[in-house]
Write an enzyme that holds these catalytic residues in place. Structure first.
Site, mmCIF file in Angstrom:
data_model
loop_
_atom_site.group_PDB
_atom_site.id
_atom_site.type_symbol
_atom_site.label_atom_id
_atom_site.label_comp_id
_atom_site.label_asym_id
_atom_site.label_seq_id
_atom_site.Cartn_x
_atom_site.Cartn_y
_atom_site.Cartn_z
ATOM 1 N N GLU A 102 0.804 -1.237 0.000
ATOM 2 C CA GLU A 102 0.000 0.000 0.000
ATOM 3 C C GLU A 102 0.833 1.281 0.000
ATOM 4 O OE1 GLU A 102 -2.817 -0.465 3.213
ATOM 5 O OE2 GLU A 102 -3.478 -2.408 2.461
ATOM 6 N N ASN A 135 2.160 -5.053 -3.286
ATOM 7 C CA ASN A 135 0.779 -5.421 -2.958
ATOM 8 C C ASN A 135 -0.052 -4.179 -2.627
ATOM 9 O OD1 ASN A 135 -1.099 -7.609 -2.337
ATOM 10 N ND2 ASN A 135 -0.954 -6.966 -0.197
ATOM 11 N N HIS A 154 -10.171 -6.758 -2.177
ATOM 12 C CA HIS A 154 -11.276 -6.536 -1.242
ATOM 13 C C HIS A 154 -12.360 -5.869 -2.091
ATOM 14 C CE1 HIS A 154 -8.844 -7.747 2.104
ATOM 15 N NE2 HIS A 154 -7.924 -6.857 1.796
ATOM 16 N N GLU A 199 -5.787 -11.083 -1.253
ATOM 17 C CA GLU A 199 -6.639 -10.903 -0.063
ATOM 18 C C GLU A 199 -8.121 -10.927 -0.429
ATOM 19 O OE1 GLU A 199 -5.422 -7.460 2.203
ATOM 20 O OE2 GLU A 199 -3.298 -7.817 1.826
ATOM 21 N N ASP A 231 -11.894 -11.135 -0.711
ATOM 22 C CA ASP A 231 -13.135 -11.338 0.034
ATOM 23 C C ASP A 231 -14.235 -10.524 -0.638
ATOM 24 O OD1 ASP A 231 -12.432 -8.759 1.027
ATOM 25 O OD2 ASP A 231 -11.758 -9.565 2.948
HETATM 26 O O1 G3I Z 1 -4.118 -8.015 19.040
HETATM 27 C C1 G3I Z 1 -4.942 -6.945 19.470
HETATM 28 C C2 G3I Z 1 -5.610 -7.306 20.753
HETATM 29 O O2 G3I Z 1 -4.640 -7.463 21.748
HETATM 30 C C3 G3I Z 1 -6.613 -6.218 21.119
HETATM 31 O O3 G3I Z 1 -7.312 -6.596 22.246
HETATM 32 C C4 G3I Z 1 -7.595 -5.955 19.986
HETATM 33 C C5 G3I Z 1 -8.541 -4.829 20.292
HETATM 34 O O4 G3I Z 1 -8.740 -3.990 19.210
HETATM 35 O O5 G3I Z 1 -6.852 -5.650 18.820
HETATM 36 C C6 G3I Z 1 -5.996 -6.673 18.424
HETATM 37 O O6 G3I Z 1 -5.330 -6.283 17.264
HETATM 38 C C7 G3I Z 1 -6.094 -6.254 16.086
HETATM 39 C C8 G3I Z 1 -5.341 -7.040 15.037
HETATM 40 O O7 G3I Z 1 -6.023 -6.975 13.806
HETATM 41 C C9 G3I Z 1 -5.106 -8.492 15.436
HETATM 42 O O8 G3I Z 1 -6.263 -9.240 15.452
HETATM 43 C C10 G3I Z 1 -6.237 -4.815 15.623
HETATM 44 O O9 G3I Z 1 -7.040 -4.067 16.529
HETATM 45 C C11 G3I Z 1 -6.865 -4.753 14.259
HETATM 46 O O10 G3I Z 1 -6.805 -3.428 13.772
HETATM 47 C C12 G3I Z 1 -6.091 -5.651 13.317
HETATM 48 O O11 G3I Z 1 -6.718 -5.617 12.058
HETATM 49 C C13 G3I Z 1 -6.013 -6.178 10.990
HETATM 50 C C14 G3I Z 1 -5.636 -5.084 10.002
HETATM 51 O O12 G3I Z 1 -5.057 -5.653 8.838
HETATM 52 C C15 G3I Z 1 -4.614 -4.158 10.625
HETATM 53 O O13 G3I Z 1 -4.559 -3.006 9.971
HETATM 54 C C16 G3I Z 1 -6.899 -7.206 10.336
HETATM 55 O O14 G3I Z 1 -7.062 -8.297 11.227
HETATM 56 C C17 G3I Z 1 -6.267 -7.699 9.040
HETATM 57 O O15 G3I Z 1 -7.182 -8.553 8.383
HETATM 58 C C18 G3I Z 1 -5.968 -6.506 8.152
HETATM 59 O O16 G3I Z 1 -5.382 -6.969 6.972
HETATM 60 C C19 G3I Z 1 -5.070 -5.977 6.006
HETATM 61 C C20 G3I Z 1 -3.836 -6.430 5.289
HETATM 62 O O17 G3I Z 1 -2.797 -6.623 6.200
HETATM 63 C C21 G3I Z 1 -3.429 -5.435 4.224
HETATM 64 N N1 G3I Z 1 -4.516 -5.197 3.307
HETATM 65 C C22 G3I Z 1 -5.729 -4.782 3.933
HETATM 66 C C23 G3I Z 1 -6.197 -5.804 4.970
HETATM 67 C C24 G3I Z 1 -7.499 -5.408 5.564
HETATM 68 O O18 G3I Z 1 -7.374 -4.221 6.306
#
Ligand code: G3I
Length: 604
Positions: A393, A434, A470, A499, A501
């Site tokens: 990105e 990516n 996405h 990715e 979905d």
């Molecule tokens: O691990 C913490 C946890 O300790 C906490 O309690 C909880 C409360 O918010 O957050 C947890 O972390 C989360 C993390 O995923 C792990 O599950 C974050 O808040 C959350 O923001 C994070 O989101 C991920 C996101 O990337 C981060 O920006 C998504 O799961 C993941 O699917 C998403 O993936 C991205 C790709 O990397 C890049 N392309 C876009 C895609 C979708 O956004």
């Protein structure tokens, strides 16, 4: 570009200090042992030892030793390391056999302790010449590199799903009916999928047409290890896991095929939670088990949805925390599943470690810090991942994304520095740029392609473009995605859907307004539209991207309610069903849609 420093001890070298027998047979074996410095910086280096079989028969197990004056190994991968100067490294089982003419490498990281990079002598039976007593295997694999790491598990046949007797097609380890009338590709006859004789016969040995009723054919196929059946020509992504069967034994009642991964010769992947994340696939609970069953049955590659991002692996400069990611990668490889690494460099929010956010330095010092990160991570996983999203990105519609700490400190240069460093650390991995919202050929796609063209012209190592996908049921048009695919293909780069979905609601459409107007249930109609959409995306991919440029198709999540979209796109306002499997770990109509496309069936 960084050139490897190689020190070689060839056949017949004297046995030296620290010789360990380990699992090596008692007879000496004919091999070369090379100590390679793959990257060298002020305080440390990453290295590898390559063991090549220069004899006529298979090497069956190996163990080598070496000793430094000052240097010190801090961690190692693809080997079992013991001792602390001298060190002894032995095979891990899956990389113990080295066929004649092939080689195996393992890697390690070294602290130079204030000294120079040393080039110690490597000793061991396997480096010393002689003849192995083990019998050569019946057929050989391509190269003993990353692909073998993920291909050492025996395949099995789904013979229970087919009638006994008569000819059948052993399709990379799974039995399917042979088509009666369809002349090529996959067919749909008598209400089930079949493989045309010519297509079946085009597979490499030992696959092809078999007599389904004959126990001989079953036992032959089921005992062939996938390392013997590696069909792709390089050690790159496609070679990892796609050419062998999954371990499941029975087809789902709901699908007309047994396994998605077995329908494609490129990686069919899925993003997974692991480590400390909720719903980790490695958890010892029903959610972990349910996901593992789906993954091992249907997917040939995984991407860590989060735990291989920057802040998860490198939260203090020089101090890498690989434990959770190693556990995931080890699980994948031991289940004959490849790994796509995500992502070496991403500017987004907490993904950037604090030490980088707080780093004050010149452009050159930033480049050095970035290289340390990329090399530290990519060299750790070298030989175990098929590919990397090197930079994620980096563009917006207007051009380079400027609200990125990397751009702010290095300008656009950081992107090429990351690719150069990744290539130094893992020359065998495919390296992707990516991004999202490139599927529509928006300005962002043009920006990324201008960069990719420039990289190709200047020999900056890039292998492909990752389209996140996405997308929505009604956006973008399939003609737009076909155009962007073919533009990448024209440049000679690989295309990977990284990715994928497809939620049934599109929050950006005029029809959607929560809570008044949205799809609140997973109706048959919604599922059907989603099935056709998944199918047509994969169909477009197959039509536009030739086999040698197919980096694979990955779905972003295993089961519906675990999708990132629910929280981050739909604000937890309502349920969504964007993936291929439901919360009971059952396949949904879109899984059939993907399968239909892979089998060459119409999207309906
Ligand atoms: O691990 C913490 C946890 O300790 C906490 O309690 C909880 C409360 O918010 O957050 C947890 O972390 C989360 C993390 O995923 C792990 O599950 C974050 O808040 C959350 O923001 C994070 O989101 C991920 C996101 O990337 C981060 O920006 C998504 O799961 C993941 O699917 C998403 O993936 C991205 C790709 O990397 C890049 N392309 C876009 C895609 C979708 O956004």
């Amino acid at each position: 570009m960084f050139s490897k420093k190689i020190t070689t001890w060839g056949t017949g070298a004297l046995l030296g200090l620290g010789l360990a027998m380990g699992s090596v047979g008692v007879q000496a074996q004919t091999g070369n042992c090379e100590y390679l410095v793959t990257n060298d910086w002020n305080s440390g280096l990453t290295g590898a030892i390559r063991i090549s079989n220069t004899g006529d028969s298979a090497i069956d197990g190996w163990s080598v030793s070496w000793e430094y004056d000052n240097n010190q190994v801090t961690n190692a991968w693809n080997t079992q390391l013991s001792g602390s100067n001298p060190y002894t490294a032995s095979d891990m089982g899956w990389n113990g056999t080295i066929q004649p003419g092939q080689s195996v490498e393992f890697g390690f990281q070294v602290n130079k302790n204030g000294g120079e990079a040393e080039a110690p002598e490597v000793t061991g039976d396997v480096c010393a010449g002689g003849t192995s007593s083990s019998a050569p295997a019946s057929s050989s694999s391509s190269v003993a590199t990353s692909s073998e790491a993920s291909s050492a598990v025996s395949s099995s046949l789904a013979s229970s799903s087919v009638p006994s007797g008569g000819e059948q097609c052993d399709w990379y380890g799974t039995l399917y009916p042979l088509c009666q009338t369809t002349e090529s590709g996959w067919g749909w006859e008598s209400n089930e999928s079949c493989v045309a004789r010519s297509t079946c016969e085009s597979q490499p040995a030992p696959y092809g047409v078999v007599n389904g009723g004959s126990s001989a054919s079953s036992s032959v196929s089921s005992s062939v290890s996938s390392s013997q059946s590696s069909v792709q020509s390089s050690a790159s992504s496609e070679s990892s896991a796609q050419s062998s069967a999954s371990s499941s034994s029975a087809p789902s009642d709901d699908l007309t095929f047994e396994s998605l991964r077995n329908l494609a010769e490129f990686p069919v992947g899925v993003a997974v939670p692991a480590g400390n994340e909720t719903n980790s696939i490695l958890d010892d609970d029903p959610t972990g088990e349910g996901q593992r069953e789906i993954i091992t049955q249907h997917f040939g590659q995984i991407t860590a949805g989060n735990i291989m991002k920057m802040s998860y692996l490198h939260n203090q400069r020089g101090n890498f925390t690989f434990g959770n990611a190693d556990a995931l990668v080890d699980w994948a490889l031991s289940n004959n599943i490849g790994v796509h690494g995500h992502a070496l460099v991403w500017h987004s929010e907490y993904q950037v470690p604090d030490w980088m956010n707080n780093f004050q330095g010149t452009e050159e010092e930033w480049v050095e810090a970035l290289r340390e990160h990329v090399i530290g991570v990519a060299s750790h996983f070298a030989g175990r991942v098929d590919s990397w999203d090197v930079v994620n990105e980096a563009f917006v519609d207007e051009g380079y994304r400027t609200d990125s700490i990397f751009y702010e400190n290095m300008g656009e240069r950081y992107i090429e520095e990351a690719f150069i460093a990744a290539n130094e650390a893992d020359p065998d991995a495919d390296l992707y740029y990516n991004d999202f919202s490139m599927e529509n050929g928006q300005p962002k796609f043009d920006n990324a392609m201008a960069m990719a063209r420039d990289f190709v012209e200047r020999d900056i190592p890039i292998d492909g473009i990752g389209f996140q996908f996405h997308v929505f049921v009604d956006w973008p048009s399939t003609s737009a995605m076909r155009e962007v695919f073919s533009e990448v293909v024209d440049l000679g780069l690989k295309v990977k859907i990284t990715e994928l979905d497809i939620p049934v609601n599109n929050p950006y459409s005029d029809n959607y307004s929560y809570p008044d107007n949205y799809i609140s249930e997973y109706t048959d109609e919604a599922a059907q539209a989603q099935k056709e959409r998944y199918c047509s995306i994969v169909e477009a991919y197959l039509d536009e991207v030739p086999p040698e440029l197919r980096g694979g198709v990955t779905v972003w999540g295993v089961f519906d309610s675990d999708s990132w979209l629910i929280e981050q796109t739909f604000d937890n306002n309502h349920d969504e069903w964007p993936l291929l499997f439901n919360d009971n770990f059952e396949p949904k109509p879109p899984a059939q849609g993907v399968g239909d496309a892979l089998m060459g069936l119409p999207c309906q």
